[in-house]
Design a protein around this motif. Sequence first.
Motif, PDB file in Angstrom:
ATOM      1  N   VAL A  19       0.814  -1.210   0.000  1.00 49.49           N
ATOM      2  CA  VAL A  19       0.000   0.000   0.000  1.00 49.49           C
ATOM      3  C   VAL A  19       0.850   1.263   0.000  1.00 49.49           C
ATOM      4  O   VAL A  19       0.652   2.147  -0.829  1.00 49.49           O
ATOM      5  N   ARG A  20       1.801   1.370   0.903  1.00 47.86           N
ATOM      6  CA  ARG A  20       2.575   2.605   1.022  1.00 47.86           C
ATOM      7  C   ARG A  20       3.457   2.846  -0.208  1.00 47.86           C
ATOM      8  O   ARG A  20       3.673   3.982  -0.597  1.00 47.86           O
ATOM      9  N   GLN A  21       3.970   1.789  -0.822  1.00 52.91           N
ATOM     10  CA  GLN A  21       4.777   1.979  -2.028  1.00 52.91           C
ATOM     11  C   GLN A  21       3.927   2.482  -3.178  1.00 52.91           C
ATOM     12  O   GLN A  21       4.387   3.241  -4.021  1.00 52.91           O
ATOM     13  N   LEU A  22       2.684   2.046  -3.222  1.00 45.08           N
ATOM     14  CA  LEU A  22       1.818   2.386  -4.338  1.00 45.08           C
ATOM     15  C   LEU A  22       1.110   3.722  -4.124  1.00 45.08           C
ATOM     16  O   LEU A  22       1.085   4.573  -5.012  1.00 45.08           O
ATOM     17  N   ALA A  33     -12.486   9.100  -2.387  1.00 42.19           N
ATOM     18  CA  ALA A  33     -11.133   8.549  -2.304  1.00 42.19           C
ATOM     19  C   ALA A  33     -11.179   7.099  -1.832  1.00 42.19           C
ATOM     20  O   ALA A  33     -10.407   6.257  -2.306  1.00 42.19           O
ATOM     21  N   HIS A  34     -12.088   6.812  -0.919  1.00 45.05           N
ATOM     22  CA  HIS A  34     -12.240   5.425  -0.447  1.00 45.05           C
ATOM     23  C   HIS A  34     -12.676   4.513  -1.588  1.00 45.05           C
ATOM     24  O   HIS A  34     -12.149   3.404  -1.751  1.00 45.05           O
ATOM     25  N   ASP A  35     -13.627   4.947  -2.389  1.00 45.40           N
ATOM     26  CA  ASP A  35     -14.073   4.154  -3.537  1.00 45.40           C
ATOM     27  C   ASP A  35     -12.939   3.968  -4.546  1.00 45.40           C
ATOM     28  O   ASP A  35     -12.779   2.886  -5.119  1.00 45.40           O
ATOM     29  N   GLN A  36     -12.158   5.015  -4.745  1.00 44.52           N
ATOM     30  CA  GLN A  36     -11.027   4.934  -5.672  1.00 44.52           C
ATOM     31  C   GLN A  36      -9.980   3.940  -5.161  1.00 44.52           C
ATOM     32  O   GLN A  36      -9.418   3.162  -5.927  1.00 44.52           O
ATOM     33  N   LEU A  37      -9.714   3.957  -3.853  1.00 45.30           N
ATOM     34  CA  LEU A  37      -8.780   2.999  -3.260  1.00 45.30           C
ATOM     35  C   LEU A  37      -9.263   1.566  -3.470  1.00 45.30           C
ATOM     36  O   LEU A  37      -8.466   0.672  -3.761  1.00 45.30           O
ATOM     37  N   ASN A  38     -10.565   1.343  -3.331  1.00 42.70           N
ATOM     38  CA  ASN A  38     -11.099  -0.001  -3.552  1.00 42.70           C
ATOM     39  C   ASN A  38     -10.896  -0.442  -4.999  1.00 42.70           C
ATOM     40  O   ASN A  38     -10.598  -1.615  -5.259  1.00 42.70           O
ATOM     41  N   ARG A  39     -11.042   0.469  -5.959  1.00 41.81           N
ATOM     42  CA  ARG A  39     -10.785   0.129  -7.358  1.00 41.81           C
ATOM     43  C   ARG A  39      -9.309  -0.219  -7.565  1.00 41.81           C
ATOM     44  O   ARG A  39      -8.966  -1.167  -8.275  1.00 41.81           O
ATOM     45  N   ILE A  40      -8.424   0.552  -6.931  1.00 37.18           N
ATOM     46  CA  ILE A  40      -6.986   0.293  -7.049  1.00 37.18           C
ATOM     47  C   ILE A  40      -6.649  -1.065  -6.432  1.00 37.18           C
ATOM     48  O   ILE A  40      -5.911  -1.854  -7.011  1.00 37.18           O
ATOM     49  N   ALA A 110      -3.454   0.297 -16.006  1.00 37.20           N
ATOM     50  CA  ALA A 110      -4.689   0.646 -15.307  1.00 37.20           C
ATOM     51  C   ALA A 110      -4.406   1.024 -13.855  1.00 37.20           C
ATOM     52  O   ALA A 110      -5.004   1.968 -13.327  1.00 37.20           O
ATOM     53  N   ILE A 111      -3.483   0.314 -13.216  1.00 40.70           N
ATOM     54  CA  ILE A 111      -3.114   0.646 -11.835  1.00 40.70           C
ATOM     55  C   ILE A 111      -2.522   2.054 -11.782  1.00 40.70           C
ATOM     56  O   ILE A 111      -2.905   2.865 -10.935  1.00 40.70           O
ATOM     57  N   GLY A 112      -1.600   2.361 -12.689  1.00 35.56           N
ATOM     58  CA  GLY A 112      -1.011   3.702 -12.725  1.00 35.56           C
ATOM     59  C   GLY A 112      -2.047   4.781 -12.986  1.00 35.56           C
ATOM     60  O   GLY A 112      -2.024   5.847 -12.354  1.00 35.56           O
ATOM     61  N   ARG A 113      -2.977   4.505 -13.882  1.00 38.27           N
ATOM     62  CA  ARG A 113      -4.031   5.472 -14.204  1.00 38.27           C
ATOM     63  C   ARG A 113      -4.921   5.726 -12.985  1.00 38.27           C
ATOM     64  O   ARG A 113      -5.242   6.869 -12.664  1.00 38.27           O
ATOM     65  N   GLU A 114      -5.290   4.660 -12.275  1.00 33.71           N
ATOM     66  CA  GLU A 114      -6.157   4.813 -11.108  1.00 33.71           C
ATOM     67  C   GLU A 114      -5.435   5.515  -9.955  1.00 33.71           C
ATOM     68  O   GLU A 114      -6.036   6.295  -9.219  1.00 33.71           O
ATOM     69  N   VAL A 115      -4.140   5.254  -9.802  1.00 34.85           N
ATOM     70  CA  VAL A 115      -3.372   5.942  -8.747  1.00 34.85           C
ATOM     71  C   VAL A 115      -3.285   7.432  -9.064  1.00 34.85           C
ATOM     72  O   VAL A 115      -3.400   8.274  -8.170  1.00 34.85           O
ATOM     73  N   ARG A 116      -3.082   7.773 -10.339  1.00 34.93           N
ATOM     74  CA  ARG A 116      -3.055   9.194 -10.722  1.00 34.93           C
ATOM     75  C   ARG A 116      -4.401   9.862 -10.452  1.00 34.93           C
ATOM     76  O   ARG A 116      -4.448  10.996  -9.970  1.00 34.93           O
ATOM     77  N   LYS A 117      -5.502   9.168 -10.739  1.00 36.05           N
ATOM     78  CA  LYS A 117      -6.831   9.720 -10.444  1.00 36.05           C
ATOM     79  C   LYS A 117      -6.984   9.983  -8.960  1.00 36.05           C
ATOM     80  O   LYS A 117      -7.536  11.004  -8.558  1.00 36.05           O
ATOM     81  N   LEU A 118      -6.495   9.051  -8.138  1.00 34.71           N
ATOM     82  CA  LEU A 118      -6.590   9.231  -6.692  1.00 34.71           C
ATOM     83  C   LEU A 118      -5.794  10.445  -6.249  1.00 34.71           C
ATOM     84  O   LEU A 118      -6.279  11.238  -5.442  1.00 34.71           O
ATOM     85  N   SER A 119      -4.595  10.616  -6.781  1.00 31.13           N
ATOM     86  CA  SER A 119      -3.778  11.752  -6.353  1.00 31.13           C
ATOM     87  C   SER A 119      -4.382  13.072  -6.804  1.00 31.13           C
ATOM     88  O   SER A 119      -4.223  14.090  -6.139  1.00 31.13           O
ATOM     89  N   GLU A 120      -5.111  13.073  -7.925  1.00 36.65           N
ATOM     90  CA  GLU A 120      -5.755  14.295  -8.388  1.00 36.65           C
ATOM     91  C   GLU A 120      -6.992  14.627  -7.572  1.00 36.65           C
ATOM     92  O   GLU A 120      -7.290  15.792  -7.331  1.00 36.65           O
ATOM     93  N   MET A 121      -7.750  13.617  -7.152  1.00 35.24           N
ATOM     94  CA  MET A 121      -9.007  13.871  -6.465  1.00 35.24           C
ATOM     95  C   MET A 121      -8.870  13.946  -4.955  1.00 35.24           C
ATOM     96  O   MET A 121      -9.797  14.319  -4.268  1.00 35.24           O
ATOM     97  N   GLU A 122      -7.725  13.592  -4.456  1.00 39.19           N
ATOM     98  CA  GLU A 122      -7.520  13.429  -3.030  1.00 39.19           C
ATOM     99  C   GLU A 122      -7.741  14.738  -2.267  1.00 39.19           C
ATOM    100  O   GLU A 122      -7.156  15.754  -2.582  1.00 39.19           O
TER     101      GLU A 122
END
Length: 144
Positions: A19-22, A33-40, A110-122
């Motif tokens: 988790v922390r590395q990603l 953000a919680h929903d986005q984390l579940n997708r990741i 897809a993982i990279g794309r979803e992590v970027r979405k999380l960082s933008e919406m966080e």
Amino acid sequence: RPYHKNDQPRGEQCNGSVVRQLIGHARCNTHGAHDQLNRIYALVRDHLNYFQPVRKLIGYERQGDHMVKRYDLPRTPYQRLVATGQLSAEQQQAMEAHYRSLNPLPLQRAIGREVRKLSEMEALDPASERAALAEVAKDLPVLR
């Protein structure tokens, strides 16, 4: 586990390795953000269980001052589960079908794309490390 006061480091070790590395150390406080984390996590779970081989320690022995460790062949958790023979035929077919539907490169993208979405919406917690860095970066001059 009750009565195991040293149990927390084991859980934190698992969080640190995946988790922390990603995701990083920032806090995610919103429902979005919680929903986005579940997708990741769903994507990462498939990547780790189907495509990341792991070596398991078989045993070790002392030879003088050195410990010699022996490992088995690297296999994915999916391969290890199938090799146990504990799955029913339907379960094994379902897992095989899911494995064949996956492709590691698009999964990584897809993982990279979803992590970027999380960082933008966080929505950053003011106490988080990332919020402190963003506050410092605001005052720095832009170099061109």
